[in-house]
Write an enzyme that holds these catalytic residues in place. Structure first.
Site, PDB file in Angstrom:
ATOM      1  N   GLY A   9       0.831  -1.209   0.000  1.00 15.83           N
ATOM      2  CA  GLY A   9       0.000   0.000   0.000  1.00 15.83           C
ATOM      3  C   GLY A   9       0.861   1.253   0.000  1.00 15.83           C
ATOM      4  N   ALA A  10       0.297   2.327   0.527  1.00 14.12           N
ATOM      5  CA  ALA A  10       0.965   3.630   0.457  1.00 14.12           C
ATOM      6  C   ALA A  10       2.342   3.602   1.127  1.00 14.12           C
ATOM      7  CB  ALA A  10       0.060   4.673   1.112  1.00 14.12           C
ATOM      8  N   HIS A 175       4.249   6.040  20.356  1.00 18.46           N
ATOM      9  CA  HIS A 175       3.929   6.618  19.046  1.00 18.46           C
ATOM     10  C   HIS A 175       2.420   6.867  18.974  1.00 18.46           C
ATOM     11  CE1 HIS A 175       4.155   7.428  14.792  1.00 18.46           C
ATOM     12  NE2 HIS A 175       3.369   6.412  14.501  1.00 18.46           N
TER      13      HIS A 175
HETATM   14  P1  NAI Z   1      -2.630   0.980   2.902  1.00 15.18           P
HETATM   15  O1  NAI Z   1      -4.062   0.608   3.082  1.00 15.18           O
HETATM   16  O2  NAI Z   1      -2.278   1.899   1.790  1.00 15.18           O
HETATM   17  O3  NAI Z   1      -1.766  -0.362   2.702  1.00 15.18           O
HETATM   18  C1  NAI Z   1      -1.879  -1.478   3.509  1.00 15.18           C
HETATM   19  C2  NAI Z   1      -1.714  -2.699   2.635  1.00 15.18           C
HETATM   20  O4  NAI Z   1      -1.673  -3.862   3.478  1.00 15.18           O
HETATM   21  C3  NAI Z   1      -2.853  -2.906   1.628  1.00 15.18           C
HETATM   22  O5  NAI Z   1      -2.351  -2.933   0.308  1.00 15.18           O
HETATM   23  C4  NAI Z   1      -3.463  -4.239   2.040  1.00 15.18           C
HETATM   24  O6  NAI Z   1      -3.936  -5.003   0.945  1.00 15.18           O
HETATM   25  C5  NAI Z   1      -2.276  -4.901   2.720  1.00 15.18           C
HETATM   26  N1  NAI Z   1      -2.633  -6.017   3.598  1.00 15.18           N
HETATM   27  C6  NAI Z   1      -3.673  -6.130   4.445  1.00 15.18           C
HETATM   28  N2  NAI Z   1      -3.644  -7.321   5.070  1.00 15.18           N
HETATM   29  C7  NAI Z   1      -2.547  -7.973   4.618  1.00 15.18           C
HETATM   30  C8  NAI Z   1      -1.956  -9.222   4.899  1.00 15.18           C
HETATM   31  N3  NAI Z   1      -2.492 -10.063   5.778  1.00 15.18           N
HETATM   32  N4  NAI Z   1      -0.827  -9.551   4.241  1.00 15.18           N
HETATM   33  C9  NAI Z   1      -0.265  -8.715   3.358  1.00 15.18           C
HETATM   34  N5  NAI Z   1      -0.766  -7.499   3.046  1.00 15.18           N
HETATM   35  C10 NAI Z   1      -1.901  -7.137   3.668  1.00 15.18           C
HETATM   36  O7  NAI Z   1      -2.117   1.538   4.296  1.00 15.18           O
HETATM   37  P2  NAI Z   1      -0.789   2.416   4.565  1.00 15.18           P
HETATM   38  O8  NAI Z   1      -1.119   3.846   4.465  1.00 15.18           O
HETATM   39  O9  NAI Z   1       0.307   1.860   3.753  1.00 15.18           O
HETATM   40  O10 NAI Z   1      -0.540   2.114   6.123  1.00 15.18           O
HETATM   41  C11 NAI Z   1      -0.145   0.827   6.531  1.00 15.18           C
HETATM   42  C12 NAI Z   1      -0.047   0.750   8.052  1.00 15.18           C
HETATM   43  O11 NAI Z   1       1.054   1.547   8.496  1.00 15.18           O
HETATM   44  C13 NAI Z   1      -1.270   1.280   8.803  1.00 15.18           C
HETATM   45  O12 NAI Z   1      -1.545   0.474   9.918  1.00 15.18           O
HETATM   46  C14 NAI Z   1      -0.836   2.664   9.243  1.00 15.18           C
HETATM   47  O13 NAI Z   1      -1.548   3.112  10.375  1.00 15.18           O
HETATM   48  C15 NAI Z   1       0.620   2.398   9.549  1.00 15.18           C
HETATM   49  N6  NAI Z   1       1.475   3.570   9.578  1.00 15.18           N
HETATM   50  C16 NAI Z   1       2.420   3.623  10.570  1.00 15.18           C
HETATM   51  C17 NAI Z   1       3.298   4.661  10.651  1.00 15.18           C
HETATM   52  C18 NAI Z   1       4.336   4.676  11.739  1.00 15.18           C
HETATM   53  O14 NAI Z   1       4.986   5.699  11.949  1.00 15.18           O
HETATM   54  N7  NAI Z   1       4.542   3.581  12.447  1.00 15.18           N
HETATM   55  C19 NAI Z   1       3.238   5.790   9.699  1.00 15.18           C
HETATM   56  C20 NAI Z   1       2.235   5.632   8.674  1.00 15.18           C
HETATM   57  C21 NAI Z   1       1.386   4.545   8.628  1.00 15.18           C
END
Ligand code: NAI
Length: 306
Positions: A9-10, A175
């Site tokens: 994802g993103a 965080h």
């Molecule tokens: P997103 O929705 O764009 O991407 C998440 C991806 O995970 C999707 O493509 C989805 O199909 C995939 N996915 C879901 N279940 C899965 C599985 N069992 N196996 C493999 N892939 C799977 O979300 P985004 O924006 O990329 O965020 C991802 C996570 O990172 C979120 O939980 C967000 O809150 C977190 N995050 C954490 C940050 C940090 O500083 N720790 C900063 C930004 C986001």
């Protein structure tokens, strides 16, 4: 150096992009549960290789962990991001199941892997990864503080009217919007404490803007941010790959450090080829200690929901 990024994802794709552009890894495997999605992202990224001058081979796979075998580093970004108005903690119900199963699949294929956990609520997800797969604690690292510190430096430079490369600062503790602890007392502009330039009031505005940095972007974007998170992860992967011993605040499983045990929370860590090579214990003031303790109580309350 083989790196697996779970979740295309993103954040996952941005992370793969920055890793490739820095050109230190031979291979990046993007893996996602959505059919064809990681394959598409990988192909799109590979079509930038001749334009951006990198040799990293990026491949995409749908849920086939055999392709991740013998990874040196794996990044877990799979799970749902927050929407405007949501806290990171509200994601636990869905993301806990995903992180647990992903961590288990990763370790089956790559018994020596170092795992960077990104999915939110990140401190609790890092703790869950420790509890689920029980590998040495230096090999599971939560990414939060590296991003929060980058946001802190952005806000500091803005307040000082100077380049970001002139400032340094660190955010430790949980965080979360309320748990983060931007260490304004230790922030510097070219080695001079920023307290020499900014009033206490202005510094507390900087700290507040840092703490809600993620929420501010979520409101603007309709979903959470990806460029800075991806860049922060790529810097940590690079520190492992190139054994730089760079210091990042990371969510680490504590065993007495900062007076805490059995909790994963943001503390300064030296990152090298073995993952977390040292946890640095800062001398905090009584007020900072109290905030850190309060933040840890917040993280523990979320851990209880597991
Ligand atoms: P997103 O929705 O764009 O991407 C998440 C991806 O995970 C999707 O493509 C989805 O199909 C995939 N996915 C879901 N279940 C899965 C599985 N069992 N196996 C493999 N892939 C799977 O979300 P985004 O924006 O990329 O965020 C991802 C996570 O990172 C979120 O939980 C967000 O809150 C977190 N995050 C954490 C940050 C940090 O500083 N720790 C900063 C930004 C986001």
């Amino acid at each position: 150096m083989k790196v697996t990024v779970v979740g295309a994802g993103a954040v996952g794709a941005s992370c793969a992009e920055y890793i490739a552009m820095k050109d230190f890894a031979s291979e990046v495997v993007l893996i996602d549960i959505k059919e064809g999605f990681a394959e598409g992202k990988a192909m799109d990224l590979m079509q930038t290789a001749s334009l951006m001058n990198f040799d990293t081979q990026i491949t995409g796979v749908t849920n086939d962990y055999s392709k991740t075998a013998n990874s040196d580093v794996a990044v877990i970004t799979s799970g749902i991001p927050r929407k405007p108005g949501m806290t990171r903690e509200e994601l636990i119900g869905i993301n806990a199941g995903i992180v647990k199963s992903v961590a288990t699949s990763l370790i089956e294929q790559s018994p020596n892997v170092i795992i960077i956990v990104v999915s939110n609520p990140m401190d609790t997800m890092a703790y869950l990864a420790h509890k689920s797969i029980g590998i040495a604690k230096n090999r599971i690292i939560g990414m939060g503080g590296a991003l929060d510190s980058a946001r802190f430096k952005f806000r500091l430079a803005e307040a000082l009217g100077c380049p970001q490369s002139d400032v340094d600062g660190m955010v430790i503790a949980g965080h979360s919007d309320t748990g983060m602890l931007p260490l304004t007392r230790l922030a510097v502009r070219n080695s001079v404490p920023v307290t020499a330039f900014l009033s206490e009031e202005r510094l507390s505005e900087v700290a507040e803007a840092t703490k809600v940095g993620g929420a501010t972007l979520t409101k603007l974007l309709g979903t959470s941010a990806w460029y800075a998170p991806g860049a922060a992860v790529s810097s940590m992967v690079q520190a492992i790959a190139c054994d730089t011993k760079k210091m990042f605040p990371c969510s680490a499983l504590l065993d007495g450090e900062y007076g805490l045990t059995d909790i994963s929370i943001g503390v300064p860590c030296i990152i090298g080829k073995n993952g977390i090579e040292k946890i640095v214990e800062l001398e905090l003031t009584d007020a900072e200690k109290a905030k850190f303790k309060e933040s840890a109580a917040g993280v523990r309350a979320v851990n209880e929901l597991l």
